[in-house]
Write a protein that holds these residues in place. Structure first.
Motif, mmCIF file in Angstrom:
data_model
loop_
_atom_site.group_PDB
_atom_site.id
_atom_site.type_symbol
_atom_site.label_atom_id
_atom_site.label_comp_id
_atom_site.label_asym_id
_atom_site.label_seq_id
_atom_site.Cartn_x
_atom_site.Cartn_y
_atom_site.Cartn_z
ATOM 1 N N UNK A 142 5.265 11.518 -13.334
ATOM 2 C CA UNK A 142 6.149 12.531 -12.768
ATOM 3 C C UNK A 142 5.466 13.880 -12.946
ATOM 4 N N UNK A 143 5.537 14.699 -11.912
ATOM 5 C CA UNK A 143 4.928 16.023 -11.932
ATOM 6 C C UNK A 143 5.978 17.044 -11.552
ATOM 7 N N UNK A 144 6.153 18.059 -12.393
ATOM 8 C CA UNK A 144 7.066 19.168 -12.133
ATOM 9 C C UNK A 144 6.224 20.410 -11.956
ATOM 10 N N UNK A 145 6.090 20.887 -10.723
ATOM 11 C CA UNK A 145 5.291 22.070 -10.479
ATOM 12 C C UNK A 145 4.924 22.192 -9.020
ATOM 13 N N UNK A 146 3.745 22.754 -8.759
ATOM 14 C CA UNK A 146 3.294 22.925 -7.386
ATOM 15 C C UNK A 146 1.793 22.681 -7.278
ATOM 16 N N UNK A 147 1.396 22.287 -6.071
ATOM 17 C CA UNK A 147 0.005 21.981 -5.755
ATOM 18 C C UNK A 147 -0.348 22.758 -4.489
ATOM 19 N N UNK A 148 -1.546 23.344 -4.449
ATOM 20 C CA UNK A 148 -1.981 24.051 -3.241
ATOM 21 C C UNK A 148 -1.983 23.078 -2.075
ATOM 22 N N UNK A 149 -1.482 23.478 -0.919
ATOM 23 C CA UNK A 149 -1.454 22.575 0.232
ATOM 24 C C UNK A 149 -2.859 22.210 0.703
ATOM 25 N N UNK A 150 -2.988 20.996 1.181
ATOM 26 C CA UNK A 150 -4.256 20.531 1.729
ATOM 27 C C UNK A 150 -4.127 19.111 2.237
ATOM 28 N N UNK A 151 -5.162 18.648 2.925
ATOM 29 C CA UNK A 151 -5.114 17.300 3.502
ATOM 30 C C UNK A 151 -5.663 16.233 2.574
ATOM 31 N N UNK A 179 -9.088 15.921 -3.343
ATOM 32 C CA UNK A 179 -9.040 15.898 -1.875
ATOM 33 C C UNK A 179 -10.139 14.963 -1.393
ATOM 34 N N UNK A 180 -9.735 13.806 -0.920
ATOM 35 C CA UNK A 180 -10.694 12.770 -0.516
ATOM 36 C C UNK A 180 -11.503 13.198 0.707
ATOM 37 N N UNK A 181 -10.867 13.802 1.677
ATOM 38 C CA UNK A 181 -11.541 14.164 2.922
ATOM 39 C C UNK A 181 -12.684 15.152 2.704
ATOM 40 N N UNK A 182 -12.481 16.145 1.839
ATOM 41 C CA UNK A 182 -13.492 17.179 1.648
ATOM 42 C C UNK A 182 -14.208 17.080 0.298
ATOM 43 N N UNK A 183 -13.911 16.038 -0.487
ATOM 44 C CA UNK A 183 -14.563 15.882 -1.782
ATOM 45 C C UNK A 183 -14.342 17.091 -2.673
ATOM 46 N N UNK A 184 -13.096 17.535 -2.754
ATOM 47 C CA UNK A 184 -12.772 18.777 -3.463
ATOM 48 C C UNK A 184 -11.849 18.505 -4.647
ATOM 49 N N UNK A 185 -12.213 19.012 -5.807
ATOM 50 C CA UNK A 185 -11.378 18.954 -6.997
ATOM 51 C C UNK A 185 -10.199 19.898 -6.805
ATOM 52 N N UNK A 186 -8.987 19.398 -7.047
ATOM 53 C CA UNK A 186 -7.790 20.229 -6.924
ATOM 54 C C UNK A 186 -7.265 20.607 -8.303
ATOM 55 N N UNK A 187 -7.091 19.626 -9.166
ATOM 56 C CA UNK A 187 -6.591 19.911 -10.501
ATOM 57 C C UNK A 187 -6.590 18.674 -11.361
ATOM 58 N N UNK A 188 -6.365 18.879 -12.660
ATOM 59 C CA UNK A 188 -6.318 17.758 -13.608
ATOM 60 C C UNK A 188 -5.463 18.133 -14.804
ATOM 61 N N UNK A 189 -4.909 17.103 -15.420
ATOM 62 C CA UNK A 189 -4.145 17.271 -16.648
ATOM 63 C C UNK A 189 -4.497 16.142 -17.595
ATOM 64 N N UNK A 190 -4.924 16.487 -18.781
ATOM 65 C CA UNK A 190 -5.138 15.480 -19.813
ATOM 66 C C UNK A 190 -3.809 15.120 -20.437
ATOM 67 N N UNK A 191 -3.630 13.858 -20.777
ATOM 68 C CA UNK A 191 -2.366 13.462 -21.415
ATOM 69 C C UNK A 191 -2.574 12.661 -22.691
#
Length: 157
Positions: free
Chosen positions: A79-88, A144-156
């Motif tokens: 579960x994720x509570x927050x926001x992610x930059x829009x993208x494909x 982002x699979x299409x552009x090979x771009x790192x968006x974010x990460x969280x260690x748990x």
């Protein structure tokens, strides 16, 4: 006089390129699914074994590629509570170690497990595939699979 047609062609090509770029950015927003409800988030967070934080200030994130919020990991869901930059074409991965940039993720991508496509840019819940033990992983990565771009990460863990 010959310069005028060249200027017109270049200006029209520039506008076409700007429109195409705007379409790539806006289309995912227009087609995004609604985020998870408070009840859906609470159901996973109450069962959570682990938690982590997505931060905008990771070295691999930038003004257009980021995630910010709280992650909850239960035995069978995220579960994720927050926001992610829009993208494909965003994907959610369980990763064996925490990474904070594209190069680091590419080094462990083959040992990471893709668990879902991300079709929203706010709160979400994701069921883990049957037989997956989140204790065998240490982080969640949005990629982002299409552009090979790192968006974010969280260690748990």
């Amino acid at each position: 006089m010959p310069a005028r047609p060249a200027i017109l062609i270049l200006s029209h090509l520039a506008m076409l390129a700007a429109g195409f770029a705007a379409g790539i950015y806006v289309l995912p927003i227009l087609t995004a699914l609604p985020g998870a409800s408070a009840g859906q988030l609470q159901a996973v967070s109450q069962q959570a074994r682990y938690s982590g934080t997505f931060r905008k200030d990771l070295p691999g994130s930038d003004a257009l590629h980021w995630a910010s919020g709280r992650l909850h990991v239960s035995a069978n869901a995220l579960a994720f509570e927050g926001s992610v930059a829009p993208g494909p074409d965003y994907r959610i991965y369980l990763a064996p170690t925490f990474v904070d940039n594209e190069a680091a993720f590419l080094q462990i991508k083959d040992r990471s497990l893709q668990v879902a496509e991300l079709k929203t840019f706010g709160n979400f819940t994701v069921a883990l595939p049957a037989g997956v033990d989140p204790a065998q992983y240490a982080a969640v990565v949005i990629w982002c699979e299409r552009f090979g771009q790192f968006i974010g990460a969280a260690g748990y863990r």
